[in-house]
Enzyme design. Structure first.
Site, PDB file in Angstrom:
ATOM      1  N   ASP A 187     -16.704 -31.648  14.848  1.00 65.51           N
ATOM      2  CA  ASP A 187     -15.847 -30.907  14.996  1.00 65.51           C
ATOM      3  C   ASP A 187     -15.081 -30.502  13.209  1.00 65.51           C
ATOM      4  O   ASP A 187     -14.682 -29.422  12.497  1.00 65.51           O
ATOM      5  CB  ASP A 187     -14.036 -30.625  15.789  1.00 65.51           C
ATOM      6  CG  ASP A 187     -14.119 -30.552  16.720  1.00 65.51           C
ATOM      7  OD1 ASP A 187     -14.822 -29.957  17.463  1.00 65.51           O
ATOM      8  OD2 ASP A 187     -13.028 -30.268  17.077  1.00 65.51           O
TER       9      ASP A 187
ATOM     10  N   LYS B  57      -6.566 -27.969  13.465  1.00 69.74           N
ATOM     11  CA  LYS B  57      -6.715 -26.253  14.468  1.00 69.74           C
ATOM     12  C   LYS B  57      -6.292 -26.359  15.442  1.00 69.74           C
ATOM     13  O   LYS B  57      -5.838 -27.526  16.672  1.00 69.74           O
ATOM     14  CB  LYS B  57      -8.508 -26.504  14.302  1.00 69.74           C
ATOM     15  CG  LYS B  57      -9.643 -27.657  15.368  1.00 69.74           C
ATOM     16  CD  LYS B  57      -9.680 -27.719  16.127  1.00 69.74           C
ATOM     17  CE  LYS B  57     -10.092 -29.017  17.393  1.00 69.74           C
ATOM     18  NZ  LYS B  57      -9.807 -28.341  18.660  1.00 69.74           N
TER      19      LYS B  57
ATOM     20  N   GLY C  54      -8.018 -35.606  12.808  1.00 72.49           N
ATOM     21  CA  GLY C  54      -9.146 -37.397  12.434  1.00 72.49           C
ATOM     22  C   GLY C  54     -10.382 -35.776  11.721  1.00 72.49           C
ATOM     23  O   GLY C  54     -10.847 -36.430  10.114  1.00 72.49           O
TER      24      GLY C  54
ATOM     25  N   SER D  53     -10.459 -32.670  10.798  1.00 76.26           N
ATOM     26  CA  SER D  53      -9.602 -32.122   9.431  1.00 76.26           C
ATOM     27  C   SER D  53      -9.415 -33.285   8.258  1.00 76.26           C
ATOM     28  O   SER D  53      -9.681 -32.560   6.385  1.00 76.26           O
ATOM     29  CB  SER D  53      -8.170 -31.627   9.720  1.00 76.26           C
ATOM     30  OG  SER D  53      -7.898 -30.545   8.783  1.00 76.26           O
TER      31      SER D  53
HETATM   32  O1  C5P Z   1     -18.858 -35.708  17.308  1.00 75.19           O
HETATM   33  P1  C5P Z   1     -17.898 -36.427  18.359  1.00 75.19           P
HETATM   34  O2  C5P Z   1     -17.459 -37.814  17.294  1.00 75.19           O
HETATM   35  O3  C5P Z   1     -16.162 -35.902  17.319  1.00 75.19           O
HETATM   36  O4  C5P Z   1     -17.991 -36.467  19.548  1.00 75.19           O
HETATM   37  C1  C5P Z   1     -16.663 -37.369  20.312  1.00 75.19           C
HETATM   38  C2  C5P Z   1     -17.540 -37.513  22.000  1.00 75.19           C
HETATM   39  O5  C5P Z   1     -17.469 -35.929  22.515  1.00 75.19           O
HETATM   40  C3  C5P Z   1     -19.473 -37.552  22.192  1.00 75.19           C
HETATM   41  O6  C5P Z   1     -19.120 -38.911  21.678  1.00 75.19           O
HETATM   42  C4  C5P Z   1     -19.435 -36.893  23.270  1.00 75.19           C
HETATM   43  O7  C5P Z   1     -19.140 -37.857  24.492  1.00 75.19           O
HETATM   44  C5  C5P Z   1     -18.487 -35.765  22.888  1.00 75.19           C
HETATM   45  N1  C5P Z   1     -18.905 -34.506  22.442  1.00 75.19           N
HETATM   46  C6  C5P Z   1     -19.984 -33.534  23.190  1.00 75.19           C
HETATM   47  N2  C5P Z   1     -20.020 -32.722  23.040  1.00 75.19           N
HETATM   48  C7  C5P Z   1     -19.858 -31.904  21.649  1.00 75.19           C
HETATM   49  C8  C5P Z   1     -19.033 -32.984  21.242  1.00 75.19           C
HETATM   50  C9  C5P Z   1     -18.278 -34.241  21.739  1.00 75.19           C
HETATM   51  O8  C5P Z   1     -20.665 -34.304  25.100  1.00 75.19           O
HETATM   52  N3  C5P Z   1     -20.739 -30.684  21.439  1.00 75.19           N
END
Ligand code: C5P
Length: 285
Positions: free
Chosen positions: A137, A11, A103, A105
Site C-alpha cells: 500500500d 487511507k 504504517g 502512510s
Molecule cells: O505488502 P505487505 O507487506 O503490506 O503485505 C502483507 C501481507 O499481505 C503479505 O505478506 C501477503 O500475505 C498479503 N498480501 C497479498 N497480496 C497483496 C498484498 C498483500 O497476499 N496484494
C-alpha cells in the site's frame, strides 16, 4: 540541522476486490483508494551519519528497524546511495492494524521527507517504486488523493477525489492479521464483487451517492462470525444515522460511513462513541 515535520494521511478502500492469486504468493487486487484527513505526524531530523532512531507515542509499536518508517528510510538510502543519521518522532493517531494503511502512510511520509532533506529530487513514480519494496500500500500513500490500485497495489491510476463529504471512521477493539485474512479468503465463495466501473463513473461524475451505494469490500466475506457481527452492527448504526453507504476498509476491522454533511456525521459518531473508543469524523484529502 535540517528538521522536517510532515503529515501521513490514512487511507480508506472505497472498493476492494481480490482478483486472483499470484505465483509469488501475493494476490492481484483491484481497489479504489482515497486518502482521508486522519493523520499521523512525523518529525524527521537529519544529521551526517548513518543511524536511524524512532520515538513513538505508542509503546507497543517497534521503535527499531522493524518499524515501516525505518524500513522506508533504509530502502531510500539503498536506492539513492545517500546516508543520513535520522531521528524520527512518530506521533500516531491512525489506529494500528486497522485497515487504514497507517504504517504504509508513515513509510510514504518518510520517503517524501527524505527526498526533500537529502535533496534527491526523485519523482513521485521513483518514490513509489522504492515504496513498493516496503509494502503493497506504500505506493498509493506516496501518491495520495484518490486512485485505482491494481497488481499488488503498485499499479496506480489517479482518479477524481471523492466529492466533499463527512466520513465517520470506527475501529472495533480487535485487530485482524492481513496475511491471515488473505489466507482465509476463498475467492470461489465470495457473495459478491464490487462494481468498480460504477464507482469510477460515479467519481468522474462527482456523484457521492453513486459512490456510497457501491462501497464494497470482499474481505467482509472472510471475517469470523464474531468479527462479521461487530462490523455489521457498526455499518447498521452508520446507515441508521444517515450514512449514504458504509463499508469495511482494507483487511479491517475499521468500518466507515460516508455522510453528505457534518451534522449527521457528528451525531453518528456520538452514538458509536457510546460503545467504541476509536471513532473519528474526517473527510477526503
Ligand atoms: O505488502 P505487505 O507487506 O503490506 O503485505 C502483507 C501481507 O499481505 C503479505 O505478506 C501477503 O500475505 C498479503 N498480501 C497479498 N497480496 C497483496 C498484498 C498483500 O497476499 N496484494
Amino acid at each position: 540541522m535540517p528538521v522536517l515535520t510532515v503529515p501521513a494521511y490514512a487511507k480508506l478502500n472505497l472498493t476492494l476486490d481480490v482478483v486472483g492469486k499470484r505465483p509469488d504468493g501475493y494476490h492481484d487486487m483491484c481497489m479504489v483508494m482515497q486518502s482521508i484527513g486522519l493523520e499521523d505526524e512525523l518529525t524527521i531530523e537529519a544529521a551526517p551519519g548513518s543511524g536511524i532512531t524512532i520515538h513513538t507515542n505508542m509503546s507497543y509499536l517497534p521503535g527499531d528497524g522493524r518499524n515501516l518508517a525505518a524500513v522506508a528510510a533504509k530502502r531510500f538510502f539503498e536506492a539513492t546511495g545517500e546516508s543520513l543519521n535520522l531521528s524520527i518522532d512518530l506521533r500516531k493517531r491512525i489506529p494500528v492494524c486497522a485497515g487504514m494503511g497507517g504504517g504504509s502512510s508513515d513509510a510514504a511520509a518518510v520517503l517524501r521527507a527524505l527526498n526533500q532533506l537529502a535533496g534527491a529530487d526523485l519523482s513521485t513514480d521513483e518514490l513509489a517504486a522504492i515504496g513498493e519494496r516496503v509494502g503493497s500500500d506504500v505506493p498509493f500513500c506516496v501518491l495520495g488523493g484518490a486512485a485505482l490500485a491494481e497488481g499488488k497495489g503498485e499499479r496506480l491510476t489517479p482518479l477524481p477525489p471523492l466529492p466533499p463529504c463527512s466520513i465517520v471512521v470506527c475501529k472495533p477493539p480487535f485487530s485482524i492479521s492481513t496475511p491471515e485474512l488473505f489466507g482465509t479468503l476463498c475467492l470461489k465463495k465470495l457473495r459478491g464483487r464490487p462494481d468498480t466501473p460504477g464507482v469510477l463513473a460515479a467519481l468522474e461524475a462527482g456523484d457521492l451517492t453513486g459512490v456510497a451505494r457501491r462501497l464494497y469490500n470482499v474481505f467482509e466475506d472472510a471475517l469470523s462470525p464474531r468479527q462479521a457481527r461487530v462490523v455489521g452492527e457498526i455499518k447498521d448504526t452508520l446507515i441508521a444515522e444517515g450514512a449514504l453507504g458504509a463499508c469495511m476498509s482494507g483487511t479491517g476491522p475499521t468500518v466507515f460511513g460516508l455522510f453528505p454533511s457534518a451534522v449527521p456525521a457528528e451525531a453518528a459518531a456520538r452514538v458509536l462513541r457510546e460503545e467504541y473508543r476509536d471513532v473519528f469524523v474526517t473527510g477526503p484529502v
